[in-house]
Design a protein around this motif. Structure first.
Motif, mmCIF file in Angstrom:
data_model
loop_
_atom_site.group_PDB
_atom_site.id
_atom_site.type_symbol
_atom_site.label_atom_id
_atom_site.label_comp_id
_atom_site.label_asym_id
_atom_site.label_seq_id
_atom_site.Cartn_x
_atom_site.Cartn_y
_atom_site.Cartn_z
ATOM 1 N N MET A 165 -35.216 -38.464 22.248
ATOM 2 C CA MET A 165 -33.883 -38.323 21.635
ATOM 3 C C MET A 165 -33.706 -36.903 21.096
ATOM 4 O O MET A 165 -32.651 -36.286 21.258
ATOM 5 C CB MET A 165 -33.694 -39.343 20.507
ATOM 6 C CG MET A 165 -33.637 -40.793 20.994
ATOM 7 S SD MET A 165 -33.301 -41.924 19.606
ATOM 8 C CE MET A 165 -33.579 -43.513 20.411
ATOM 9 N N SER A 190 -23.768 -41.907 19.775
ATOM 10 C CA SER A 190 -24.371 -40.618 19.416
ATOM 11 C C SER A 190 -23.857 -40.095 18.072
ATOM 12 O O SER A 190 -24.304 -39.052 17.606
ATOM 13 C CB SER A 190 -24.147 -39.591 20.519
ATOM 14 O OG SER A 190 -22.787 -39.244 20.605
ATOM 15 N N ILE A 244 -28.898 -39.121 12.578
ATOM 16 C CA ILE A 244 -29.713 -39.755 13.633
ATOM 17 C C ILE A 244 -31.086 -39.102 13.714
ATOM 18 O O ILE A 244 -32.084 -39.686 13.342
ATOM 19 C CB ILE A 244 -29.058 -39.725 15.036
ATOM 20 C CG1 ILE A 244 -27.717 -40.449 15.035
ATOM 21 C CG2 ILE A 244 -30.005 -40.378 16.056
ATOM 22 C CD1 ILE A 244 -27.107 -40.610 16.436
ATOM 23 N N ILE A 245 -31.145 -37.892 14.221
ATOM 24 C CA ILE A 245 -32.409 -37.249 14.540
ATOM 25 C C ILE A 245 -32.850 -36.319 13.424
ATOM 26 O O ILE A 245 -34.015 -36.315 13.026
ATOM 27 C CB ILE A 245 -32.266 -36.449 15.854
ATOM 28 C CG1 ILE A 245 -32.080 -37.402 17.022
ATOM 29 C CG2 ILE A 245 -33.448 -35.549 16.094
ATOM 30 C CD1 ILE A 245 -33.271 -38.289 17.248
ATOM 31 N N ALA A 297 -35.205 -34.229 22.159
ATOM 32 C CA ALA A 297 -35.074 -33.296 23.284
ATOM 33 C C ALA A 297 -33.650 -33.298 23.827
ATOM 34 O O ALA A 297 -33.104 -32.258 24.209
ATOM 35 C CB ALA A 297 -36.071 -33.670 24.387
ATOM 36 N N THR A 307 -23.160 -36.407 17.126
ATOM 37 C CA THR A 307 -24.232 -35.414 17.104
ATOM 38 C C THR A 307 -24.410 -34.678 18.425
ATOM 39 O O THR A 307 -25.193 -33.729 18.490
ATOM 40 C CB THR A 307 -25.590 -36.066 16.746
ATOM 41 O OG1 THR A 307 -25.956 -36.973 17.791
ATOM 42 C CG2 THR A 307 -25.534 -36.799 15.412
ATOM 43 N N LEU A 339 -36.219 -44.683 12.487
ATOM 44 C CA LEU A 339 -36.130 -44.481 13.939
ATOM 45 C C LEU A 339 -37.505 -44.460 14.581
ATOM 46 O O LEU A 339 -37.729 -45.079 15.619
ATOM 47 C CB LEU A 339 -35.395 -43.179 14.267
ATOM 48 C CG LEU A 339 -33.895 -43.230 14.533
ATOM 49 C CD1 LEU A 339 -33.481 -42.038 15.373
ATOM 50 C CD2 LEU A 339 -33.429 -44.518 15.138
ATOM 51 N N LYS A 397 -30.932 -34.073 22.062
ATOM 52 C CA LYS A 397 -30.109 -33.379 21.055
ATOM 53 C C LYS A 397 -30.235 -31.860 21.223
ATOM 54 O O LYS A 397 -29.235 -31.139 21.233
ATOM 55 C CB LYS A 397 -30.573 -33.802 19.656
ATOM 56 C CG LYS A 397 -30.044 -32.964 18.495
ATOM 57 C CD LYS A 397 -28.576 -33.198 18.187
ATOM 58 C CE LYS A 397 -28.145 -32.424 16.926
ATOM 59 N NZ LYS A 397 -26.706 -32.511 16.679
ATOM 60 N N VAL A 436 -26.918 -45.311 12.697
ATOM 61 C CA VAL A 436 -28.035 -44.733 11.960
ATOM 62 C C VAL A 436 -27.535 -43.947 10.752
ATOM 63 O O VAL A 436 -27.965 -44.172 9.620
ATOM 64 C CB VAL A 436 -28.872 -43.817 12.883
ATOM 65 C CG1 VAL A 436 -29.994 -43.149 12.092
ATOM 66 C CG2 VAL A 436 -29.435 -44.622 14.055
#
Lengths: 482, 482
Positions: A451, A211, A469-470, A453, A214, A439, A455, A431
């Motif tokens: 993902m 993760s 990442i997101i 959601a 994050t 992604l 986070k 990432v």
């Protein structure tokens, strides 16, 4: 390493701590809370090509409670909190793209427990894999995950790291029992019991693993240990083609040979290590193998692999059994990264991390080498063959914009190629900033939606390592934006 | 198996499908949508002690798209959707506690791909482990996870199942590459690429594994395969005490012996299998071992284990090498469950699933046996020693309320004991209805809060298998409520 690539333009919003928050941290941590420019710069720099992005303060924590204190303080102001192990990320994980407070774990470096009967150890997140293995020296056990750098175990968990002996012992994911994590509320949670397996609810251990800071800050980890085999042996063998080397490893695995390590270096990498280590290895695709078992089993395994290698045109095996000889034989592999950098004076490397199904590995590497040739790049290739994971070190002059652009364009084509082969943009580096743009392409928009959601559920105010990442919901990246 | 225990009283809210929804499903699936009482009852019954709780309809799906159709249809009315593999859950996972639509995967039983070069296979969720292994017969590879029942692979993923050869090949978690899942919106997502490892974002594969149908419906899985070893050998050896048997296995693992299976049966279980299988095994704690390697390696491994066993007072090893002999030697272990039921005519078993760190296993089993004696229960014990996981079969007359209460009270004490030893309430059976009450005690209120946040993020209207694992936010269970 020099760094010339700016982070994505969108990451400009800053959420700096207020003077009240800084004052609070300074009172609580005194000299362990630093705002010196040198310290900030060091903590805003990693091994990636990005320009440094320093945080606004660095706190050198010494306990999980201290981490919780920092998180609670920052959460009140929605100030970013970024974990820092040893700074060995190659994808921009550590960059404080919105500012905030960096939590440095280097003083949380206690090995809390070694349990030979459970084959586990519990460590604070700042313990490096090297420190843990020193602590294990007299026990007969070792911690297997080896990503090259002497990374912190917290950092290795955060990126789901792996490395040269994954083929035998698995990745960081496979070697985790339980984590202690500080959540967005500043709560301290334990993700799982100390049992070796459990079906008791959602697997938070594996959710936090990978993760990248994050979803929370990992402060302790219980990891698996493995007994040292009775003996080790190392071998080096040359092949006429990459495909032959790769097929040799795949067939060995199919035959059930428990290779301890199986690394492929391409001809250019061998040229680099010959120059660097003053060896005279044949400049062709080469496997560096390691066996670990009883002496009799090693002989048996070696016979099988030798026969398979011969069927694929492999040359003579060079063998080493004693520790010192093995180290010498493997030196070229261990020095490959720095040897490759010296192929081009003053260069830095853009290091790729594609990972594909084993059946596609040879073809994907060969297509990649053709791409390197076609675009006149200087890019040695080596990989963890048993995992389908390989790295290209694209060597560029850090001050030459055209070279850097060409390297990024190559990296982009390589990711596309890996995805076409059913693979992933990142096998073990994570990432960070650099692979965010892929992604959606890799997973699909709905998967990335899940993902996101998660986070939002676990970090609703986006305080943990924001922009990684997101990223923000409004900024789903495409390649063109970079 | 008879069933006498009512589900928790809170699970009374019903969300039955409207006649419009039923009409829609019947038009779409015609005879593959059933509301016959017999079919409903079968799909509302598992191997647990709970009274059946039938769904309102059962749809026999044949594709991922059909699953998505059902989910979208049910989501509009917020009607529960419950996946069904073969119905072998022992914890009440399948019970339609709020009614709803059961999605039966038995007609999604195609092996979609076998990839020997990748050491993977992709299957539809309804394929059972037996079906997959039949499909693999000529390949030299096998699918390792073996929970006893010929469960569907979708069900095994949903409960994070494991079984007798986990000590060598890992649990369902360790043998997963990627899943296809239908989400609460009816979207079809793939959780990961086909690469053997990846660091590309949150690990949804491991989040869905063990989610028991509460976050989405698993429709396809890519699993890892293992090559058959050159040879197998089986052995049975008796020990004076449980601790001696357990220590023998732990020391063997510490020595690096890759046992293929290591099962401990207590004296009472041996008595049961002697009666059932007409064997004459010594009625003392007994290890059933399996080795899988080359013939020379098996000899080497066996020598090590024999020496360790002798140091712990173990008796002579009974050996079997040929397939037929091995099957005969292991028959008592394979029949243990049914043999134990016959210790008490007409009984059913409340089967426990504690799992503790290896170092605590012997003590935890011995304390448990003392508890059995103290409370005059009839409860054979056997376990997967290498994982720290053991099962007590508490035999009760299904119509005797006092016996059932005593069994539940024992189960409760056992969970408390496992947690005290740093273990888990469930090593491999899952939470279902039966272990919900222990989640907070095992993980802490904040950890369960994270699980609840994930459930709410991915299934905001609580349509997926409601009332399992997490349950409604207002009803955090305590033991007293059961």
């Amino acid at each position: 390493m020099d760094a010339v690539v700016s982070p994505p333009a969108r990451a400009k919003k800053r959420r700096a701590p207020s003077s009240e928050l800084l004052g609070l941290l300074q009172r609580r941590f005194s000299e362990r809370c630093s705002t010196s420019q040198a310290v900030l710069l060091q903590h805003g720099t990693d091994e990636s090509a990005y320009l440094p992005q320093p945080p606004d303060a660095v706190v050198f924590v010494q306990s999980t409670d201290e981490v919780a204190f920092v998180v609670r303080a920052c959460a009140r102001e929605r100030v970013p909190v970024i974990g820092f192990g040893v700074g060995s990320s190659v994808e921009g994980h550590l960059l404080a793209v919105e500012g905030g407070v960096c939590v440095d774990f280097s003083q949380m470096n206690k090995v809390l427990a070694i349990r030979p009967d459970d084959l586990t150890a519990t460590v604070e997140a700042g313990v490096t894999r090297g420190q843990l293995n020193v602590a294990l020296l007299e026990t007969g056990f070792f911690f297997s995950v080896d990503p090259g750098a002497d990374a912190s175990i917290g950092g290795m968990v955060a990126t789901a790291a792996s490395g040269t002996n994954t083929v035998r012992y698995g990745t960081m994911r496979d070697n985790l029992v339980s984590l202690t994590v500080v959540t967005a509320n500043g709560d301290v949670v334990r993700t799982a019991s100390q049992a070796r397996k459990s079906s008791a609810g959602y697997n938070l251990t594996q959710l936090y693993c990978g993760s990248e800071g994050t979803l929370g800050l990992i402060t302790e980890a219980t990891v698996r240990l493995h007994p040292h085999p009775e003996a080790y042996a190392a071998a080096v063998v040359h092949f006429p083609t990459v495909a032959a080397a790769v097929d040799c490893v795949i067939e060995s695995i199919q035959m059930g040979v428990p290779l301890a390590r199986a690394e492929m270096l391409d001809a250019l990498t061998i040229r680099a290590v010959n120059a660097h280590s003053r060896t005279a290895l044949h400049e062709s695709p080469t496997l560096f193998l390691e066996f670990g078992a009883s002496k009799a089993q090693i002989d048996e395994q070696a016979d099988i692999v030798r026969e398979i290698a011969a069927n694929h045109g492999g040359g003579e095996f060079q063998w080493a059994n004693l520790q010192e000889e093995r180290s010498r034989l493997w030196t070229p592999r261990h020095h490959a990264y720095f040897a490759c950098l010296q192929l081009k004076a003053g260069s830095r490397s853009l290091t790729t991390d594609a990972c594909v199904p084993l059946s596609s590995l040879a073809q994907c590497v060969e297509e990649t080498q053709a791409d390197i040739t076609e675009h006149s790049l200087l890019a040695p290739v080596f990989g963890h063959v048993g995992d389908g994971n390989f790295h290209c070190l694209v060597l560029v002059d850090p001050n030459n914009a055209a070279e850097n652009e060409a390297a990024e364009a190559f990296s982009h084509r390589l990711v596309q190629r890996a995805l076409r082969h059913g693979g992933t943009s990142t096998g073990e580096h994570g990432v960070g900033l650099h692979k965010m743009q892929y992604l959606v392409e890799e997973h699909g928009v709905h998967t990335v939606g899940l993902m996101r959601a998660i986070k939002q559920a676990l970090d609703p105010h986006d305080i943990f390592n924001p922009g990684k990442i997101i990223g923000p919901a409004e900024a789903v990246h495409t390649h063109q934006e970079t």
